[in-house]
Design an enzyme around this catalytic site. Structure first.
Site, PDB file in Angstrom:
ATOM      1  N   HIS A   1       0.840  -1.209   0.000  1.00  0.00           N
ATOM      2  CA  HIS A   1       0.000   0.000   0.000  1.00  0.00           C
ATOM      3  C   HIS A   1       0.877   1.261   0.000  1.00  0.00           C
ATOM      4  O   HIS A   1       0.607   2.227  -0.712  1.00  0.00           O
ATOM      5  CB  HIS A   1      -0.883   0.046   1.247  1.00  0.00           C
TER       6      HIS A   1
ATOM      7  N   GLN B   1     -18.187  -5.935  -0.855  1.00  0.00           N
ATOM      8  CA  GLN B   1     -17.327  -6.776  -1.704  1.00  0.00           C
ATOM      9  C   GLN B   1     -16.946  -8.088  -1.033  1.00  0.00           C
ATOM     10  O   GLN B   1     -16.150  -8.851  -1.571  1.00  0.00           O
ATOM     11  CB  GLN B   1     -16.084  -6.008  -2.163  1.00  0.00           C
TER      12      GLN B   1
ATOM     13  N   GLN C   1      -8.978  -6.746 -10.616  1.00  0.00           N
ATOM     14  CA  GLN C   1      -9.620  -5.536 -10.073  1.00  0.00           C
ATOM     15  C   GLN C   1      -9.160  -4.298 -10.845  1.00  0.00           C
ATOM     16  O   GLN C   1      -9.962  -3.429 -11.190  1.00  0.00           O
ATOM     17  CB  GLN C   1      -9.257  -5.410  -8.599  1.00  0.00           C
TER      18      GLN C   1
END
Ligand code: AMP
Length: 288
Positions: free
Chosen positions: A45, A69, A161
């Site tokens: 991240h 999700q 994604q």
């Protein structure tokens, strides 16, 4: 003299406070970068936050564990949450603002719109996790509309994604540049993931075999071996190594995620895999 502790990261929890800060920056002519996350942050991240910092004057990160999700039998309740730790890490990576909305702020009573992306959402995790990409596409559409950044950075770790987000941004004319960041890995190749915290000490070295298996498929496919045989050998190797279930190991065309094969592949290839080790579901992908 001891160094003073870093200033706490400014944090907003409502869409209107987020918009007010972003609007103030825009009035000053600043470019806004955005990195959406579900928290439990790790070096992967933080690498995206730093990458966003090279493309923008101010980086906003969001931490929101998005219930829509997760499937009914997935780990929404167990998902690790530690906002204070996340805020400290984000500040250290150069983030200027944390957006940490509640579930109620994101989905007020009566919220009834879902974004679904046909095609790229359908295979792979779309089959293994029904409804997952509708949840992702909806929350990412909302987050992009809420923050209205110039550039948003997503990890290649979640390759499908990223493809879904690129598609929806094009299809819905959302005025943002989408940038993919490379996957941060441990020394043995395991892709960093918040879910790695679920792995036991015994499972941890086995987990790295997912990346090794995907590499093996890519090497074989690049050498001209038939795609399906390479995929099947990888599934067998993972089951033999101790994975309890393999959802898929598949070579796909990177842009469209269409199938490659069954014969020898020509053109670009991405090998994607998902497998369960104990209670942990791991995903990874590699390409050249
Ligand atoms: P998550 O918090 O898992 O929803 O991930 C937030 C963002 O970080 C997504 O864009 C992920 O693709 C990205 N990400 C997760 N793991 C990694 C990693 N190991 N390397 C780079 N990016 C990652």
């Amino acid at each position: 003299m001891s160094a003073s502790p870093p200033a706490p990261l400014p944090t907003v929890r409502t869409v209107s406070d987020l918009r007010a800060q972003v609007a103030a920056w825009r009035r000053d002519g600043l470019r806004i970068g955005f990195v959406p996350t579900m928290g439990a942050l790790h070096e992967g991240h933080l690498s995206l936050v730093r990458l966003a910092g090279t493309r923008a004057d101010r980086v906003v990160a969001s931490v929101f564990v998005n219930p829509t999700q997760f499937g009914p039998n997935e780990d929404f309740d167990a998902y690790p949450r530690d906002e204070a730790r996340d805020a400290g890490l984000l500040a250290g990576a150069g983030c200027a603002l944390l957006f940490a909305p509640s579930v109620g702020e994101m989905y007020p009573p009566g919220a009834s719109t879902t974004v679904t992306v046909a095609g790229v959402s359908e295979p792979l995790d779309g089959q293994a996790r029904p409804g997952h990409f509708a949840g992702v596409a909806t929350v990412v559409t909302k987050l992009l509309n809420q923050c209205q950044p110039d550039v948003a950075v997503f990890g290649e770790k979640d390759f499908q994604q990223l493809a879904v987000i690129r598609r929806l941004v094009r299809d819905l004319d959302i005025p943002v540049e989408i940038v993919g960041g490379p996957t941060a890995r441990a020394d043995d190749g395991l892709a960093l993931s918040s879910r790695n915290a679920y792995l036991t000490e015994a499972e941890r070295p086995v987990a790295a075999k997912l990346n090794a298996a995907l590499r093996e498929v890519l090497t074989k496919v690049r050498a001209g071996e038939p795609v399906e045989a390479a995929e099947q050998a990888a599934v067998a190797a993972l089951l033999a190594a101790g994975f309890r279930q393999v959802d898929y190991v598949e070579a796909r065309v990177p842009d469209t995620l269409e199938r490659v094969g069954p014969g020898p592949a020509n053109g670009p290839v991405r090998v994607l895999g998902a497998a369960h080790l104990g209670r942990t579901r791991l995903i990874d992908n590699i390409g050249d």
